[in-house]
Design a protein around this motif. Structure first.
Motif, PDB file in Angstrom:
ATOM      1  N   GLN A   9       0.832  -1.203   0.000  1.00 62.51           N
ATOM      2  CA  GLN A   9       0.000   0.000   0.000  1.00 62.51           C
ATOM      3  C   GLN A   9       0.869   1.255   0.000  1.00 62.51           C
ATOM      4  O   GLN A   9       0.553   2.243  -0.651  1.00 62.51           O
ATOM      5  CB  GLN A   9      -0.916   0.012   1.223  1.00 62.51           C
ATOM      6  CG  GLN A   9      -2.013  -1.025   1.188  1.00 62.51           C
ATOM      7  CD  GLN A   9      -2.779  -1.082   2.499  1.00 62.51           C
ATOM      8  OE1 GLN A   9      -2.213  -0.818   3.557  1.00 62.51           O
ATOM      9  NE2 GLN A   9      -4.051  -1.446   2.413  1.00 62.51           N
ATOM     10  N   ARG A  10       1.960   1.219   0.735  1.00 59.20           N
ATOM     11  CA  ARG A  10       2.847   2.383   0.796  1.00 59.20           C
ATOM     12  C   ARG A  10       3.453   2.665  -0.576  1.00 59.20           C
ATOM     13  O   ARG A  10       3.500   3.808  -1.028  1.00 59.20           O
ATOM     14  CB  ARG A  10       3.940   2.132   1.836  1.00 59.20           C
ATOM     15  CG  ARG A  10       4.812   3.339   2.085  1.00 59.20           C
ATOM     16  CD  ARG A  10       5.874   3.017   3.097  1.00 59.20           C
ATOM     17  NE  ARG A  10       5.283   2.459   4.307  1.00 59.20           N
ATOM     18  CZ  ARG A  10       5.145   3.107   5.449  1.00 59.20           C
ATOM     19  NH1 ARG A  10       5.566   4.337   5.537  1.00 59.20           N
ATOM     20  NH2 ARG A  10       4.604   2.535   6.485  1.00 59.20           N
ATOM     21  N   GLU A  11       3.906   1.610  -1.260  1.00 59.62           N
ATOM     22  CA  GLU A  11       4.496   1.786  -2.596  1.00 59.62           C
ATOM     23  C   GLU A  11       3.456   2.302  -3.575  1.00 59.62           C
ATOM     24  O   GLU A  11       3.749   3.162  -4.412  1.00 59.62           O
ATOM     25  CB  GLU A  11       5.086   0.472  -3.081  1.00 59.62           C
ATOM     26  CG  GLU A  11       6.338   0.058  -2.351  1.00 59.62           C
ATOM     27  CD  GLU A  11       6.810  -1.319  -2.771  1.00 59.62           C
ATOM     28  OE1 GLU A  11       6.294  -1.854  -3.783  1.00 59.62           O
ATOM     29  OE2 GLU A  11       7.692  -1.857  -2.088  1.00 59.62           O
TER      30      GLU A  11
ATOM     31  N   GLY B 120       0.828   4.102  -2.933  1.00 60.12           N
ATOM     32  CA  GLY B 120       0.555   5.500  -2.629  1.00 60.12           C
ATOM     33  C   GLY B 120       1.661   6.417  -3.115  1.00 60.12           C
ATOM     34  O   GLY B 120       1.399   7.506  -3.634  1.00 60.12           O
ATOM     35  N   GLU B 121       2.908   5.998  -2.976  1.00 62.53           N
ATOM     36  CA  GLU B 121       4.021   6.811  -3.455  1.00 62.53           C
ATOM     37  C   GLU B 121       3.997   6.932  -4.969  1.00 62.53           C
ATOM     38  O   GLU B 121       4.320   7.982  -5.532  1.00 62.53           O
ATOM     39  CB  GLU B 121       5.341   6.216  -2.969  1.00 62.53           C
ATOM     40  CG  GLU B 121       5.545   6.408  -1.477  1.00 62.53           C
ATOM     41  CD  GLU B 121       6.773   5.684  -0.966  1.00 62.53           C
ATOM     42  OE1 GLU B 121       7.461   5.011  -1.772  1.00 62.53           O
ATOM     43  OE2 GLU B 121       7.032   5.785   0.237  1.00 62.53           O
ATOM     44  N   ARG B 122       3.620   5.845  -5.668  1.00 69.46           N
ATOM     45  CA  ARG B 122       3.519   5.901  -7.134  1.00 69.46           C
ATOM     46  C   ARG B 122       2.426   6.867  -7.558  1.00 69.46           C
ATOM     47  O   ARG B 122       2.593   7.639  -8.495  1.00 69.46           O
ATOM     48  CB  ARG B 122       3.216   4.511  -7.687  1.00 69.46           C
ATOM     49  CG  ARG B 122       4.438   3.660  -7.911  1.00 69.46           C
ATOM     50  CD  ARG B 122       4.092   2.460  -8.779  1.00 69.46           C
ATOM     51  NE  ARG B 122       2.954   1.724  -8.241  1.00 69.46           N
ATOM     52  CZ  ARG B 122       3.040   0.589  -7.557  1.00 69.46           C
ATOM     53  NH1 ARG B 122       4.196   0.040  -7.353  1.00 69.46           N
ATOM     54  NH2 ARG B 122       1.967  -0.015  -7.104  1.00 69.46           N
ATOM     55  N   GLU B 123       1.293   6.815  -6.880  1.00 69.28           N
ATOM     56  CA  GLU B 123       0.199   7.736  -7.226  1.00 69.28           C
ATOM     57  C   GLU B 123       0.622   9.176  -7.045  1.00 69.28           C
ATOM     58  O   GLU B 123       0.317  10.029  -7.875  1.00 69.28           O
ATOM     59  CB  GLU B 123      -1.032   7.443  -6.369  1.00 69.28           C
ATOM     60  CG  GLU B 123      -1.853   6.279  -6.836  1.00 69.28           C
ATOM     61  CD  GLU B 123      -3.130   6.137  -6.031  1.00 69.28           C
ATOM     62  OE1 GLU B 123      -3.741   7.183  -5.716  1.00 69.28           O
ATOM     63  OE2 GLU B 123      -3.502   4.999  -5.725  1.00 69.28           O
ATOM     64  N   LEU B 124       1.329   9.460  -5.975  1.00 62.75           N
ATOM     65  CA  LEU B 124       1.788  10.826  -5.747  1.00 62.75           C
ATOM     66  C   LEU B 124       2.772  11.270  -6.819  1.00 62.75           C
ATOM     67  O   LEU B 124       2.761  12.420  -7.253  1.00 62.75           O
ATOM     68  CB  LEU B 124       2.443  10.946  -4.372  1.00 62.75           C
ATOM     69  CG  LEU B 124       1.497  10.993  -3.190  1.00 62.75           C
ATOM     70  CD1 LEU B 124       2.272  10.998  -1.891  1.00 62.75           C
ATOM     71  CD2 LEU B 124       0.609  12.222  -3.270  1.00 62.75           C
ATOM     72  N   ALA B 125       3.626  10.372  -7.267  1.00 63.55           N
ATOM     73  CA  ALA B 125       4.604  10.725  -8.296  1.00 63.55           C
ATOM     74  C   ALA B 125       3.924  10.967  -9.634  1.00 63.55           C
ATOM     75  O   ALA B 125       4.381  11.787 -10.431  1.00 63.55           O
ATOM     76  CB  ALA B 125       5.646   9.618  -8.424  1.00 63.55           C
TER      77      ALA B 125
END
Length: 145
Positions: free
Chosen positions: A106-108, A110-115
């Motif tokens: 989930q953390r990965e 979320g980070e991809r979505e933000l990028a």
């Protein structure tokens, strides 16, 4: 049923006012009957008024004893009541952060979505460079598209 301190104080105040009022009324009755007994010429009426004065005086003294007992009881119970301990401060956001844990997947994600998000989507949240010093005096009601 547990009584609050305010309720106990109000009950005590009402009871004290009633007892003092009754004591004053009986004291006044005692004084009035004693003064009438002093001026009365008929011995039977005089004896009756004297007895009534003594009876009302003894009842007034009994009321004062009861009032003293009520006051002492109120003070003793009031002293025995403990003030509740204040609740400890709890930081709800910190507690929620401890409870809520993201899995590594989930953390990965979320980070991809933000990028992937474009900065243009957040443009409405940011203040333009030209608006940082406030509106111009000549711009009254001018709206930007």
């Amino acid at each position: 049923m547990k009584e609050s301190r305010l309720l106990r104080s109000v009950d005590f105040a009402i009871l004290a006012i009633v007892l003092v009022g009754a004591g004053v009324a009986l004291g006044a009755l005692s004084y009035i009957t004693a003064s009438f007994a002093a001026t009365e010429t008929n011995p039977a009426t005089r004896r009756f008024l004297a007895r009534l004065a003594w009876m009302s005086l003894s009842l007034a003294l009994l009321l004062m004893v009861v009032l003293a007992w009520v006051w002492i009881r109120h003070v003793r119970v009031r002293r025995a009541l403990k003030m509740p301990e204040p609740t400890p401060y709890v930081d709800a956001w910190e507690l929620a952060g401890k409870r809520f844990k993201l899995s590594p997947q989930q953390r990965e994600a979320g980070e991809r979505e933000l990028a992937e998000l474009d900065d243009e989507e957040f443009r409405g949240w940011q203040q333009d460079e030209e608006d940082k010093d406030g509106p111009d005096p000549g711009d009254e009601g001018e709206k930007k598209p």
